[in-house]
Design a protein around this motif. Structure first.
Motif, PDB file in Angstrom:
ATOM      1  N   THR A 186       0.779  -1.173  -0.188  1.00 28.94           N
ATOM      2  CA  THR A 186      -0.055   0.004  -0.071  1.00 28.94           C
ATOM      3  C   THR A 186       0.966   1.339  -0.077  1.00 28.94           C
ATOM      4  N   GLY A 187       1.994   1.298   0.878  1.00 32.17           N
ATOM      5  CA  GLY A 187       2.876   2.149   0.843  1.00 32.17           C
ATOM      6  C   GLY A 187       3.516   2.606  -0.437  1.00 32.17           C
ATOM      7  N   LEU A 188       4.174   1.665  -1.093  1.00 28.28           N
ATOM      8  CA  LEU A 188       4.686   1.689  -2.596  1.00 28.28           C
ATOM      9  C   LEU A 188       3.569   2.146  -3.411  1.00 28.28           C
ATOM     10  N   LEU A 189       2.395   1.692  -3.668  1.00 26.90           N
ATOM     11  CA  LEU A 189       1.276   1.818  -4.515  1.00 26.90           C
ATOM     12  C   LEU A 189       1.035   3.400  -4.320  1.00 26.90           C
ATOM     13  N   ARG A 190       1.088   3.896  -3.227  1.00 21.75           N
ATOM     14  CA  ARG A 190       0.692   5.325  -2.952  1.00 21.75           C
ATOM     15  C   ARG A 190       1.713   6.324  -3.610  1.00 21.75           C
ATOM     16  N   LEU A 191       3.307   5.691  -3.490  1.00 23.38           N
ATOM     17  CA  LEU A 191       4.237   6.580  -3.649  1.00 23.38           C
ATOM     18  C   LEU A 191       4.315   6.628  -5.231  1.00 23.38           C
ATOM     19  N   ILE A 192       3.957   5.486  -5.956  1.00 25.70           N
ATOM     20  CA  ILE A 192       4.210   5.297  -7.424  1.00 25.70           C
ATOM     21  C   ILE A 192       3.026   5.876  -8.119  1.00 25.70           C
ATOM     22  N   LEU A 193       1.656   5.578  -7.624  1.00 23.50           N
ATOM     23  CA  LEU A 193       0.562   6.316  -8.142  1.00 23.50           C
ATOM     24  C   LEU A 193       0.338   7.582  -7.804  1.00 23.50           C
ATOM     25  N   ARG A 194       0.732   8.114  -6.869  1.00 30.20           N
ATOM     26  CA  ARG A 194       0.221   9.225  -6.039  1.00 30.20           C
ATOM     27  C   ARG A 194      -1.113   9.425  -6.227  1.00 30.20           C
ATOM     28  N   GLU A 195      -1.661  10.660  -6.615  1.00 28.26           N
ATOM     29  CA  GLU A 195      -2.991  11.034  -6.718  1.00 28.26           C
ATOM     30  C   GLU A 195      -4.146   9.876  -7.118  1.00 28.26           C
ATOM     31  N   ARG A 196      -3.412   8.925  -8.101  1.00 30.12           N
ATOM     32  CA  ARG A 196      -4.275   8.069  -8.837  1.00 30.12           C
ATOM     33  C   ARG A 196      -4.233   7.051  -7.945  1.00 30.12           C
ATOM     34  N   SER A 197      -3.731   6.729  -6.904  1.00 29.17           N
ATOM     35  CA  SER A 197      -3.746   5.453  -6.000  1.00 29.17           C
ATOM     36  C   SER A 197      -4.928   5.222  -5.272  1.00 29.17           C
ATOM     37  N   TRP A 242      -5.265   3.603  -2.462  1.00 27.71           N
ATOM     38  CA  TRP A 242      -5.022   3.822  -1.068  1.00 27.71           C
ATOM     39  C   TRP A 242      -4.755   5.301  -0.763  1.00 27.71           C
ATOM     40  N   LYS A 243      -5.555   6.049  -0.163  1.00 29.58           N
ATOM     41  CA  LYS A 243      -5.527   7.334   0.407  1.00 29.58           C
ATOM     42  C   LYS A 243      -5.728   7.595   1.727  1.00 29.58           C
ATOM     43  N   VAL A 244      -4.828   8.156   2.662  1.00 25.17           N
ATOM     44  CA  VAL A 244      -5.517   8.286   4.232  1.00 25.17           C
ATOM     45  C   VAL A 244      -5.028   9.712   4.221  1.00 25.17           C
ATOM     46  N   ARG A 245      -3.645  10.440   3.836  1.00 23.68           N
ATOM     47  CA  ARG A 245      -3.527  11.761   4.121  1.00 23.68           C
ATOM     48  C   ARG A 245      -2.611  11.880   3.006  1.00 23.68           C
ATOM     49  N   SER A 246      -1.428  12.452   3.130  1.00 24.01           N
ATOM     50  CA  SER A 246      -0.677  13.016   1.849  1.00 24.01           C
ATOM     51  C   SER A 246       0.342  11.947   1.296  1.00 24.01           C
ATOM     52  N   VAL A 247       0.676  12.029   0.144  1.00 24.30           N
ATOM     53  CA  VAL A 247       1.408  10.966  -0.795  1.00 24.30           C
ATOM     54  C   VAL A 247       2.744  10.409   0.579  1.00 24.30           C
ATOM     55  N   ALA A 248       3.399  11.653   0.969  1.00 21.38           N
ATOM     56  CA  ALA A 248       4.608  11.278   1.792  1.00 21.38           C
ATOM     57  C   ALA A 248       4.196  10.737   3.037  1.00 21.38           C
ATOM     58  N   PHE A 249       3.162  11.208   3.711  1.00 20.24           N
ATOM     59  CA  PHE A 249       2.529  10.390   4.968  1.00 20.24           C
ATOM     60  C   PHE A 249       2.356   8.905   4.761  1.00 20.24           C
ATOM     61  N   ASP A 250       1.251   8.601   3.836  1.00 24.18           N
ATOM     62  CA  ASP A 250       1.068   7.343   3.562  1.00 24.18           C
ATOM     63  C   ASP A 250       1.951   6.415   3.111  1.00 24.18           C
ATOM     64  N   SER A 251       2.950   6.941   2.212  1.00 22.31           N
ATOM     65  CA  SER A 251       4.156   6.143   1.817  1.00 22.31           C
ATOM     66  C   SER A 251       4.953   5.655   2.952  1.00 22.31           C
ATOM     67  N   PHE A 252       5.325   6.775   3.794  1.00 23.15           N
ATOM     68  CA  PHE A 252       6.048   6.439   4.805  1.00 23.15           C
ATOM     69  C   PHE A 252       5.514   5.504   5.920  1.00 23.15           C
ATOM     70  N   ILE A 253       4.271   5.994   6.055  1.00 26.95           N
ATOM     71  CA  ILE A 253       3.640   4.981   7.208  1.00 26.95           C
ATOM     72  C   ILE A 253       3.641   3.440   6.627  1.00 26.95           C
TER      73      ILE A 253
END
Length: 94
Positions: A51-62, A64-75
């Motif tokens: 889920t973290g990698l999906l959010r990082l790679i797909l960004r706004e098209r992901s 999986w969204k909770v908060r910002s791209v950086a937050f979601d990816s890091f967490i």
């Protein structure tokens, strides 16, 4: 006057993906209940990292969204790696 954050589903993740992640957690709980804690830990860790990698790679098209791209990816990535590291550290102590 309308300076508040968006909280509607249109700006959040996709419900089908959230249900899929929920199903993965249920599977991990069942696996852990059967006594396979290492497998359950790996299932949760891999799900978190994916889920973290999906959010990082797909960004706004992901999906999986909770908060910002950086937050979601890091967490997501940190939770997955941290779970694996914690489990392995405990395993080595035993």
């Amino acid at each position: 006057m309308h300076d508040h954050p968006f909280v509607s589903e249109a700006h959040e993740g996709k419900p089908w993906f959230e249900w899929l992640v929920g199903a993965v957690v249920v599977v991990a709980v069942a696996v852990a209940a059967l006594g396979y804690t290492m497998a359950a830990t790996v299932i949760i860790a891999v799900a978190a990292i994916v889920t973290g990698l999906l959010r990082l790679i797909l960004r706004e098209r992901s999906p999986w969204k909770v908060r910002s791209v950086a937050f979601d990816s890091f967490i997501g990535i940190a939770l997955g790696v941290g779970l694996l590291a914690s489990y392995l550290a405990i395993y080595m102590l035993v």
